[in-house]
Design an enzyme around this catalytic site. Structure first.
Site, PDB file in Angstrom:
ATOM      1  N   LYS A   1       0.716  -1.111  -0.006  1.00 35.68           N
ATOM      2  CA  LYS A   1       0.144   0.128  -0.012  1.00 35.68           C
ATOM      3  C   LYS A   1       0.797   1.181   0.268  1.00 35.68           C
ATOM      4  O   LYS A   1       0.583   2.296  -0.625  1.00 35.68           O
ATOM      5  CB  LYS A   1      -1.075   0.026   1.125  1.00 35.68           C
ATOM      6  CG  LYS A   1      -2.084  -1.191   1.110  1.00 35.68           C
ATOM      7  CD  LYS A   1      -3.037  -0.758   0.079  1.00 35.68           C
ATOM      8  CE  LYS A   1      -3.973  -1.904   0.131  1.00 35.68           C
ATOM      9  NZ  LYS A   1      -5.198  -1.857  -1.026  1.00 35.68           N
TER      10      LYS A   1
ATOM     11  N   GLU B   1     -10.524   5.517   2.931  1.00 38.71           N
ATOM     12  CA  GLU B   1     -10.995   4.177   3.428  1.00 38.71           C
ATOM     13  C   GLU B   1      -9.975   3.152   3.886  1.00 38.71           C
ATOM     14  O   GLU B   1      -8.794   3.359   3.332  1.00 38.71           O
ATOM     15  CB  GLU B   1     -11.912   3.810   2.305  1.00 38.71           C
ATOM     16  CG  GLU B   1     -11.387   2.849   1.265  1.00 38.71           C
ATOM     17  CD  GLU B   1     -10.398   3.238   0.428  1.00 38.71           C
ATOM     18  OE1 GLU B   1     -10.220   4.686   0.442  1.00 38.71           O
ATOM     19  OE2 GLU B   1      -9.733   2.615  -0.284  1.00 38.71           O
TER      20      GLU B   1
ATOM     21  N   SER C   1       1.813  -9.638  -0.720  1.00 39.32           N
ATOM     22  CA  SER C   1       1.576  -8.197  -0.631  1.00 39.32           C
ATOM     23  C   SER C   1       1.649  -7.489   0.636  1.00 39.32           C
ATOM     24  O   SER C   1       2.090  -6.362   0.797  1.00 39.32           O
ATOM     25  CB  SER C   1       0.087  -7.851  -1.334  1.00 39.32           C
ATOM     26  OG  SER C   1      -0.737  -8.679  -0.582  1.00 39.32           O
TER      27      SER C   1
END
Lengths: 256, 394
Positions: free
Chosen positions: B85, B107, B374
């Site tokens: 991210k 969010e 990830s």
């Protein structure tokens, strides 16, 4: 004369909003008839959606109540077929792109024209995406209502030039809901529209009392009131009809 | 294809109030791409702050245990803040700063995107508000505290299913209130144009690195790329640079939850249909009247009823494949990778690991699979313990 021309010929238009099926479609049917009698010039009827991103909490809750009572797009059309012989008030739908898209825009607009729904307001379909539904609207004579907001600025001319029916003028930033104070941005917006078009302008978002309605009707051709009415429905549920009727009468009187 | 479209998918289905911000964002993004100062600043942060390039690690034990294709792990879990991210967030937060915005909102599902956004906001001196479904604040309580430590305000969202979808709704609503001062850092390759393109571009560094690294290590391209997919940002990040390399199979692993034949699933590609929601046309889990379905997955980060428009397009043209992985399979893979390689993966990434466990044994041992790891799994330990019926004190 089309239904929307009728809406704005009787002085300033008062346009109440309710969510279909809140608290039930039987009550919605009675509300339509009684609001028409109380002087509503156009009724904005919400088709409930699971995720209404343009709505504040009051109308979000109405969407939940309507969906929990089993309301569907088909049942709303059935209700309109029942109500139509008794009541010819102009009706516009307010809903989101997905309920229309998944129903099939062609079938949706066809049903609209058969049940006397003269316009659709779809807040998540902006000017740039109008071709999603516009061809079907044209085919069945249903107006796709365009919106302008305080951030529209130079977009106002572009949108106003193409708009049909009326222009929905969003009074302020944010989502729907009662606001104690509303700035005068929208008055400047309407002046700009009037320079290039004679399309009727109706102001919505935040209006709840007669003074606000009167204030905006100095420049606009009408006002749209949603959350204030939905709050009455929320408070009185099955017994809301006379209270809503009284409110609509009071608001219509204020802008006569 | 028109700008902002991926086949029929994508577009800009948002209220008029947001259009100005989207147009400004697109212009600012195009400017930033041609601005050497912006690019240098971003490169510096990615290298010195996020820790890029991330490692491409040969999982030798896993490979020999499974007895098939060679398995490499792209270690996005080793980035600062523990997931991919950060790649997107640094880019968008820097963009926000260049645009003169004072505040960012976002969010978050699992909390990884929220933590990354709060981190970038702290670093770049921006105010930060994070919207997170109430249910997610409970299953990821540690991440809530982490975001607060970083100076962000976390707002639990009580509407709808109280998960990621509702957090997106609330962030969109907030954005319409304060559009002039605030940038919405969308966390995945979703939402209205230009977000799917911007987020993909910022994440595509993953695949570019993999291409370079695997060429150095193996002298050739991999046969299969595997990534978990909710909105799809880590998947598109890995896939994007390989789309034109037709020999490379691209496989997205979505969350089947309790099974694609149950209602407790988030497998959009398997059970969803075409719709318009959250600003985009794409596939969504929905009922016959277009009401968005409440979805479920053990993984808060994959618990989303839609998928990014570029993935929907890659599915339509048959360039990428999408498979569904259940909670059970993901939890098994979570435990497996922990024991076999000593790497605790995020439960999201464990979905991709689970599919590799099925696929690798069926492939020859001269074939190569790259799994996008990830994120790291520290945040999930308590939830996995609960899943196994183990009582622990956090």
């Amino acid at each position: 004369m089309t239904d929307l021309e009728r809406t704005f010929k009787n002085g300033k238009a008062f346009i109440p909003f309710i969510t279909a099926g809140d608290p039930s479609l039987e009550i919605t049917e009675r509300l339509i008839i009684e609001m028409a009698e109380a002087g509503a010039d156009l009724i904005e009827l919400g088709i409930p959606f699971s995720d209404p991103v343009a709505e504040g909490s009051v109308i979000q809750q109405a969407n939940i109540r309507a969906l929990s009572s089993g309301t569907t797009t088909d049942k709303i059309f059935e209700m309109l077929r029942r109500v139509r012989p008794a009541c010819d008030v102009p009706i516009a739908f307010m809903t989101y792109a997905n309920p229309v898209f998944s129903y099939g825009p062609e079938k949706f607009m066809k049903n609209c024209s058969e049940t006397g729904v003269c316009a659709v307001i779809v807040p998540d379909v902006p000017y740039e995406e109008r071709d999603e539904f516009l061809p079907y609207c044209r085919k069945y004579g249903v107006e796709l209502i365009h919106m302008i907001s305080p951030t529209s600025n130079e977009r106002i001319r572009m949108i106003a030039r193409d708009a049909g029916g009326f222009l929905y003028c969003v009074s302020s930033l944010g989502v729907t809901g009662i606001r104690e104070r509303i700035g005068d941005d929208v008055i400047e917006m309407i002046k700009l529209v009037k320079e290039i078009s004679d399309i009727p302008c109706a102001v919505g978002f935040g209006i709840s009392d007669p003074e606000q309605a009167k204030h905006f009707c100095k420049v606009s051709d009408g006002v749209i009131v949603g959350s204030a009415i939905v709050k009455i429905v929320e408070q009185y549920r099955e017994n809301c009809v006379p209270y809503v009727k009284e409110y609509v009468m009071k608001m219509k009187q204020a802008i006569l | 294809m028109p700008t902002g479209r991926f086949g029929v998918h994508g577009g800009q289905y948002v209220p008029e109030t947001l259009m100005k911000a989207l147009i400004e964002l697109e212009q600012a993004y195009i400017r930033s791409q041609n601005d050497p100062r912006f690019q240098a600043e971003l490169d510096y942060l990615l290298k010195n702050y996020a820790g890029r390039p991330s490692l491409l690690y040969y999982a030798e034990k896993m490979t020999s245990e499974l007895g098939g294709a060679k398995i490499y792990l792209k270690r996005e879990d080793l980035n600062h803040t523990g997931s991919h991210k950060i790649n997107n967030v640094l880019g968008q937060a820097l963009l926000a700063k260049y645009m003169g915005k004072k505040r960012v909102i976002a969010e978050t599902g699992a909390g990884q995107h929220g933590v990354a956004t709060a981190t970038a906001a702290a670093l770049l001196g921006l105010e930060c508000d994070i919207y997170m479904g109430r249910e997610d604040t409970e299953r990821q309580a540690l991440n809530v505290y982490r975001m607060e430590l970083l100076g962000a305000r976390v707002h639990p969202v009580d509407s709808g299913t109280k998960t990621l979808k509702d957090a997106v709704n609330e962030t969109l609503r907030e954005w319409t209130r304060c559009i002039d001062t605030t940038h919405y850092v969308i966390g995945s390759v979703m939402g209205p144009h230009p977000f799917p393109t911007i987020v993909r571009d910022f994440q595509s560094i993953i695949g570019r690195e993999v291409k370079k690294q695997i060429t150095e290590l193996e002298g050739r391209l991999p046969d299969v790329l595997l990534a978990c997919i909710g909105g799809g940002s880590n998947a598109i990040g890995l896939f994007y640079d390989f789309i034109k390399d037709r020999s490379v199979r691209l496989i997205g692993c979505e969350a089947a939850g309790k099974g694609v034949d149950t209602f407790e699933t988030a497998a959009t590609m398997t059970v969803g249909k075409l719709g318009i929601f959250h600003g985009m046309k794409s596939y969504f889990c929905q009922d016959e009247y277009g009401q968005i379905a409440p979805v479920y997955s053990i993984s808060a980060g994959l618990d989303y009823p839609g998928v990014g428009p570029e993935h929907a397009y890659l599915k339509d043209i048959g360039r990428a494949e999408y498979v569904a992985v259940t909670d059970d399979e993901a939890v098994n893979a979570f435990e497996y990778l922990s024991k076999v390689e000593g790497i605790i993966p995020a439960v999201e990434s464990a979905h991709a690991v689970a599919y590799a466990m099925k696929l690798a044994p069926r492939m020859d041992n001269d074939k190569i699979i790259v799994i996008n790891l990830s994120g790291r799994g520290d945040k999930d330990v308590a939830a996995i313990a609960r899943y196994r019926g183990v009582r622990i004190h956090d």
